[in-house]
Design a protein around this motif. Structure first.
Motif, PDB file in Angstrom:
ATOM      1  N   LEU A   1       0.923  -1.357   0.082  1.00 18.53           N
ATOM      2  CA  LEU A   1      -0.123   0.041   0.027  1.00 18.53           C
ATOM      3  C   LEU A   1       0.775   1.426  -0.110  1.00 18.53           C
ATOM      4  O   LEU A   1       0.341   2.407  -0.327  1.00 18.53           O
ATOM      5  CB  LEU A   1      -0.910  -0.087   1.320  1.00 18.53           C
ATOM      6  N   VAL A   2       2.204   1.154   0.503  1.00 20.91           N
ATOM      7  CA  VAL A   2       2.997   2.267   0.331  1.00 20.91           C
ATOM      8  C   VAL A   2       3.092   2.910  -0.958  1.00 20.91           C
ATOM      9  O   VAL A   2       3.176   3.973  -1.379  1.00 20.91           O
ATOM     10  CB  VAL A   2       4.224   2.032   1.011  1.00 20.91           C
ATOM     11  N   TYR A   3       3.221   2.189  -2.185  1.00 14.86           N
ATOM     12  CA  TYR A   3       3.056   2.584  -3.505  1.00 14.86           C
ATOM     13  C   TYR A   3       2.193   3.554  -3.827  1.00 14.86           C
ATOM     14  O   TYR A   3       2.277   4.644  -4.096  1.00 14.86           O
ATOM     15  CB  TYR A   3       3.430   1.365  -4.369  1.00 14.86           C
ATOM     16  N   PRO A   4       0.706   3.120  -3.697  1.00 15.26           N
ATOM     17  CA  PRO A   4      -0.393   3.995  -3.882  1.00 15.26           C
ATOM     18  C   PRO A   4      -0.437   5.381  -2.928  1.00 15.26           C
ATOM     19  O   PRO A   4      -0.687   6.386  -3.463  1.00 15.26           O
ATOM     20  CB  PRO A   4      -1.546   3.221  -3.691  1.00 15.26           C
ATOM     21  N   ALA A   5       0.055   5.150  -1.604  1.00 17.66           N
ATOM     22  CA  ALA A   5       0.074   6.064  -0.696  1.00 17.66           C
ATOM     23  C   ALA A   5       1.166   7.197  -1.284  1.00 17.66           C
ATOM     24  O   ALA A   5       0.925   8.232  -0.967  1.00 17.66           O
ATOM     25  CB  ALA A   5       0.391   5.627   0.572  1.00 17.66           C
ATOM     26  N   ALA A   6       2.391   6.544  -1.501  1.00 17.69           N
ATOM     27  CA  ALA A   6       3.512   7.533  -1.888  1.00 17.69           C
ATOM     28  C   ALA A   6       2.819   8.473  -3.256  1.00 17.69           C
ATOM     29  O   ALA A   6       3.049   9.804  -3.288  1.00 17.69           O
ATOM     30  CB  ALA A   6       4.690   6.947  -2.385  1.00 17.69           C
ATOM     31  N   VAL A   7       2.176   7.697  -4.258  1.00 22.02           N
ATOM     32  CA  VAL A   7       1.782   8.617  -5.366  1.00 22.02           C
ATOM     33  C   VAL A   7       0.832   9.625  -5.099  1.00 22.02           C
ATOM     34  O   VAL A   7       0.960  10.836  -5.289  1.00 22.02           O
ATOM     35  CB  VAL A   7       1.091   7.602  -6.337  1.00 22.02           C
ATOM     36  N   LEU A   8      -0.272   9.206  -4.118  1.00 21.24           N
ATOM     37  CA  LEU A   8      -1.146  10.275  -3.581  1.00 21.24           C
ATOM     38  C   LEU A   8      -0.410  11.477  -2.848  1.00 21.24           C
ATOM     39  O   LEU A   8      -1.046  12.561  -2.872  1.00 21.24           O
ATOM     40  CB  LEU A   8      -2.245   9.410  -2.822  1.00 21.24           C
ATOM     41  N   ALA A   9       0.394  11.098  -1.865  1.00 19.49           N
ATOM     42  CA  ALA A   9       1.062  12.048  -1.196  1.00 19.49           C
ATOM     43  C   ALA A   9       1.954  13.108  -2.075  1.00 19.49           C
ATOM     44  O   ALA A   9       1.551  14.400  -1.797  1.00 19.49           O
ATOM     45  CB  ALA A   9       1.957  11.467  -0.200  1.00 19.49           C
ATOM     46  N   GLY A  10       2.450  12.521  -3.180  1.00 24.71           N
ATOM     47  CA  GLY A  10       3.312  13.563  -4.037  1.00 24.71           C
ATOM     48  C   GLY A  10       1.929  14.303  -4.797  1.00 24.71           C
ATOM     49  O   GLY A  10       2.339  15.519  -4.854  1.00 24.71           O
TER      50      GLY A  10
ATOM     51  N   ALA B   1      10.444  12.192  -8.089  1.00 24.77           N
ATOM     52  CA  ALA B   1      11.430  11.205  -7.197  1.00 24.77           C
ATOM     53  C   ALA B   1      10.574  10.039  -6.945  1.00 24.77           C
ATOM     54  O   ALA B   1      11.090   8.854  -7.180  1.00 24.77           O
ATOM     55  CB  ALA B   1      11.989  11.780  -6.068  1.00 24.77           C
ATOM     56  N   ILE B   2       9.440  10.202  -6.433  1.00 30.23           N
ATOM     57  CA  ILE B   2       8.540   9.063  -6.245  1.00 30.23           C
ATOM     58  C   ILE B   2       8.120   8.253  -7.330  1.00 30.23           C
ATOM     59  O   ILE B   2       8.419   6.798  -7.270  1.00 30.23           O
ATOM     60  CB  ILE B   2       7.006   9.743  -5.391  1.00 30.23           C
ATOM     61  N   CYS B   3       7.971   8.724  -8.480  1.00 23.34           N
ATOM     62  CA  CYS B   3       7.595   8.000  -9.692  1.00 23.34           C
ATOM     63  C   CYS B   3       8.818   7.032  -9.985  1.00 23.34           C
ATOM     64  O   CYS B   3       8.776   5.934 -10.351  1.00 23.34           O
ATOM     65  CB  CYS B   3       7.284   8.928 -10.976  1.00 23.34           C
ATOM     66  N   ILE B   4      10.092   8.079  -9.962  1.00 16.19           N
ATOM     67  CA  ILE B   4      11.246   7.082 -10.479  1.00 16.19           C
ATOM     68  C   ILE B   4      11.559   6.025  -9.385  1.00 16.19           C
ATOM     69  O   ILE B   4      11.936   4.971  -9.938  1.00 16.19           O
ATOM     70  CB  ILE B   4      12.467   8.119 -10.374  1.00 16.19           C
ATOM     71  N   LEU B   5      11.361   6.040  -8.283  1.00 18.80           N
ATOM     72  CA  LEU B   5      11.610   5.123  -7.231  1.00 18.80           C
ATOM     73  C   LEU B   5      10.537   3.913  -7.494  1.00 18.80           C
ATOM     74  O   LEU B   5      10.871   2.871  -7.373  1.00 18.80           O
ATOM     75  CB  LEU B   5      11.528   5.641  -5.847  1.00 18.80           C
ATOM     76  N   LEU B   6       9.445   4.304  -7.842  1.00 18.63           N
ATOM     77  CA  LEU B   6       8.505   3.399  -8.094  1.00 18.63           C
ATOM     78  C   LEU B   6       8.782   2.287  -9.517  1.00 18.63           C
ATOM     79  O   LEU B   6       8.614   1.286  -9.596  1.00 18.63           O
ATOM     80  CB  LEU B   6       7.072   3.675  -8.198  1.00 18.63           C
ATOM     81  N   LEU B   7       9.075   3.277 -10.364  1.00 19.02           N
ATOM     82  CA  LEU B   7       9.552   2.575 -11.701  1.00 19.02           C
ATOM     83  C   LEU B   7      10.578   1.899 -11.565  1.00 19.02           C
ATOM     84  O   LEU B   7      10.796   0.821 -12.299  1.00 19.02           O
ATOM     85  CB  LEU B   7       9.611   3.727 -12.861  1.00 19.02           C
ATOM     86  N   SER B   8      11.557   2.252 -10.692  1.00 14.91           N
ATOM     87  CA  SER B   8      12.897   1.092 -10.684  1.00 14.91           C
ATOM     88  C   SER B   8      12.438  -0.101 -10.006  1.00 14.91           C
ATOM     89  O   SER B   8      13.402  -1.045 -10.041  1.00 14.91           O
ATOM     90  CB  SER B   8      13.779   2.183  -9.584  1.00 14.91           C
ATOM     91  N   ARG B   9      11.316  -0.237  -9.657  1.00 16.66           N
ATOM     92  CA  ARG B   9      10.905  -1.671  -9.040  1.00 16.66           C
ATOM     93  C   ARG B   9      10.316  -2.520 -10.209  1.00 16.66           C
ATOM     94  O   ARG B   9      10.009  -3.859  -9.827  1.00 16.66           O
ATOM     95  CB  ARG B   9       9.995  -1.389  -8.112  1.00 16.66           C
ATOM     96  N   LEU B  10       9.831  -1.899 -11.422  1.00 16.97           N
ATOM     97  CA  LEU B  10       9.445  -2.884 -12.545  1.00 16.97           C
ATOM     98  C   LEU B  10      10.531  -3.818 -12.818  1.00 16.97           C
ATOM     99  O   LEU B  10      11.609  -3.236 -13.045  1.00 16.97           O
ATOM    100  CB  LEU B  10       8.935  -1.937 -13.496  1.00 16.97           C
ATOM    101  N   PRO B  11      10.114  -5.209 -13.146  1.00 22.02           N
ATOM    102  CA  PRO B  11      11.364  -5.948 -13.592  1.00 22.02           C
ATOM    103  C   PRO B  11      11.614  -5.542 -15.024  1.00 22.02           C
ATOM    104  O   PRO B  11      10.686  -5.021 -15.913  1.00 22.02           O
ATOM    105  CB  PRO B  11      10.247  -7.319 -13.600  1.00 22.02           C
TER     106      PRO B  11
END
Lengths: 204, 300
Positions: free
Chosen positions: A151-160, A180-190
């Motif tokens: 849930l931290v992923y959607p929470a981070a996007v919402l907070a940003g 920054a939030i988007c880059i950090l989330l994208l870095s998790r994609l395989p």
């Protein structure tokens, strides 16, 4: 990097909690004594909110930093997460108690104003993560704990987004946080078929 | 044309600072008890007591110098205000570049203690020094057919670090309907507390329209144009849904992102109570007739 990791290993987690919590009373004291400028309510609200966002970004950076740079901050990730929820809560409290003041207004604002709706949604998503950031919860919830903490992923996007929408006019700083939030989330994609890519599906 | 409007509260009424603070609390208490509903001039004026020089000059919105409230006080010193001239053109008899000192020599400076309500829902009380805009417009001679007045702020990238960012479509632009511009409450401010107006507050001359949200009161003016059509204005261009051309202070028309029903008086500290916002910022009896028959939620 190994040397840095060795030093980090020697820092006790409680020290991160103590250092991380210190700005909370300090900023409040500054607000009381004029250190936050002419309008301390707005200033304190922003300070707590920005700290929560910074901690959120730091927490999201832990696993990419280990994977891509070899820097190991895993030991501190829970503390960073709990501090994030604390500052988000303080940000919310200042808004409720010192800023809006009227309880009837609060519900109206949450329902009516998109930036507040989005900010509240982010906090509602973060709260259970804070409450389950302890060994007992990890044991009891098992595999569900991992799923819950995504849930931290959607929470981070919402907070940003919350920060971007609240800014008047076109301002860079909130966009940098969201980026920054988007880059950090994208870095998790395989990354399939990349020779140096490690399995990223097992990082959270 | 000067002295068409007088404060009912002047410095003759000024009491020591401590008594001021008590009175502010009393007024806040009255507001809470609903007595403030008896709107009108006397009530509005009774609550008027100026903020300190420090408060007025260190908490500013002047995005040409940065978007934080303390940016203007930090960075506006780079703005060169001498020499300064104002181009007055469009539908006027005597268009041209008017030197600021020449303008001053023709004008009667008076003090106006006005409430100042920001669209962000905070407010101050400022003891301005200035002259009526009507006097300046008469100097240039308004022509038949002029219906609006457009204003423009200086745009100097070398002196204004904030304009490097596209926060707004620079230069900053504002506008008034001609009858609003000629209203006795509308002034061009050149000073605060009897001192020259500081750069962060819009030196050397700025508009002050006390019944409208603060962003209408455009700073550091270099151009005034009389027009037939409603001129484009910066915040309206940036977000027409949130910032209307009129932008009259109105507690019953919310900003889409926040309520305008109440405001926070600057200077109350960390536990400052919100106060109810007054229709037309407390100048209802002076200006309401300008908008007779207009739906103010449509023309916000």
């Amino acid at each position: 990097m190994d040397k840095l990791n060795q030093i980090l290993r020697r820092i006790p987690v409680w020290a991160v909690y103590v250092l991380g919590l210190l700005p909370a009373p300090w900023l409040f004291y500054l607000g009381l004594t004029g250190g936050l400028g002419i309008e301390p309510i707005e200033a304190l609200e922003h300070e707590y909110g920005e700290l929560a966002l910074k901690l959120l970004i730091l927490g999201l950076a832990v696993s990419p930093l280990r994977r891509l740079a070899g820097l190991n901050l895993m030991k501190f990730r829970r503390a960073i997460g709990v501090l994030t929820v604390c500052y988000a809560g303080l940000h919310l409290l200042v808004w409720l108690v010192l800023d809006v003041q009227a309880p009837a207004q609060i519900w109206a604002d949450i329902l009516k104003r998109p930036y507040i709706t989005i900010g509240m949604a982010a906090f509602v998503l973060l709260l259970p993560l804070g409450l389950t950031s302890n060994n007992a919860s990890v044991r009891r919830l098992g595999a569900a704990w991992r799923r819950l903490h995504r849930l931290v992923y959607p929470a981070a996007v919402l907070a940003g987004l919350h920060y971007v929408i609240v800014a008047k006019g076109f301002q860079f700083e909130p966009l940098l946080y969201l980026l920054a939030i988007c880059i950090l989330l994208l870095s998790r994609l395989p990354v399939p078929r990349h020779p140096f890519a490690r399995r990223s599906s097992d990082s959270t | 044309m000067a002295h068409r409007w007088t404060n009912t509260l002047t410095y003759a009424d000024v009491t020591p600072r401590a008594a001021f603070l008590n009175r502010r609390q009393v007024m806040a208490g009255l507001a809470g008890s609903g007595l403030a509903a008896m709107a009108g001039r006397a009530q509005a004026e009774a609550a008027v007591e100026p903020n300190s020089w420090e408060e007025i000059t260190s908490y500013n919105n002047y995005y040409e110098f940065g978007t934080r409230k303390d940016d203007p006080a930090k960075y506006a010193h780079t703005l060169k205000t001498e020499p300064w001239s104002v181009t007055i053109d469009g539908l006027v008899d005597r268009p041209g570049e008017y030197d600021f000192q020449d303008i001053l020599s023709e004008m009667t400076i008076e003090e106006r203690i006005y409430r100042f309500r920001c669209v962000e829902a905070w407010s101050m009380v400022v003891p301005w020094n200035g002259f009526e805009l009507a006097d300046l417009l008469n100097m240039a001679g308004v022509q038949e057919g002029a219906k609006y007045v457009a204003f423009e702020t200086a745009l100097r990238p070398d002196e204004m670090p904030g304009v490097a960012y596209p926060v707004l479509d620079w230069p900053y632009r504002e506008g008034l309907r001609l009858d609003e511009a000629l209203h006795p409450l509308t002034i061009m401010a050149t000073g605060i507390y009897g001192r020259p107006i500081p750069n962060q507050n819009g030196a050397p001359l700025r508009l002050v329209v006390p019944w409208k949200y603060g962003f209408k009161s455009i700073k550091s003016i270099v151009r005034i144009t009389l027009t037939e059509d409603e001129p484009p204005t910066s915040w309206n261009m940036a977000n027409p849904r949130e910032y209307g051309f009129y932008s009259n202070v109105n507690p019953s028309v919310d900003h889409p992102r926040w309520s305008q029903a109440s405001e926070r008086m600057i200077g109350g500290g960390l536990f400052a109570k919100r106060q109810p916002t007054l229709m037309f910022n407390g100048y209802e009896s002076d200006v309401a007739s300008l908008y007779d028959g207009m739906d103010l939620s449509e023309y916000f």
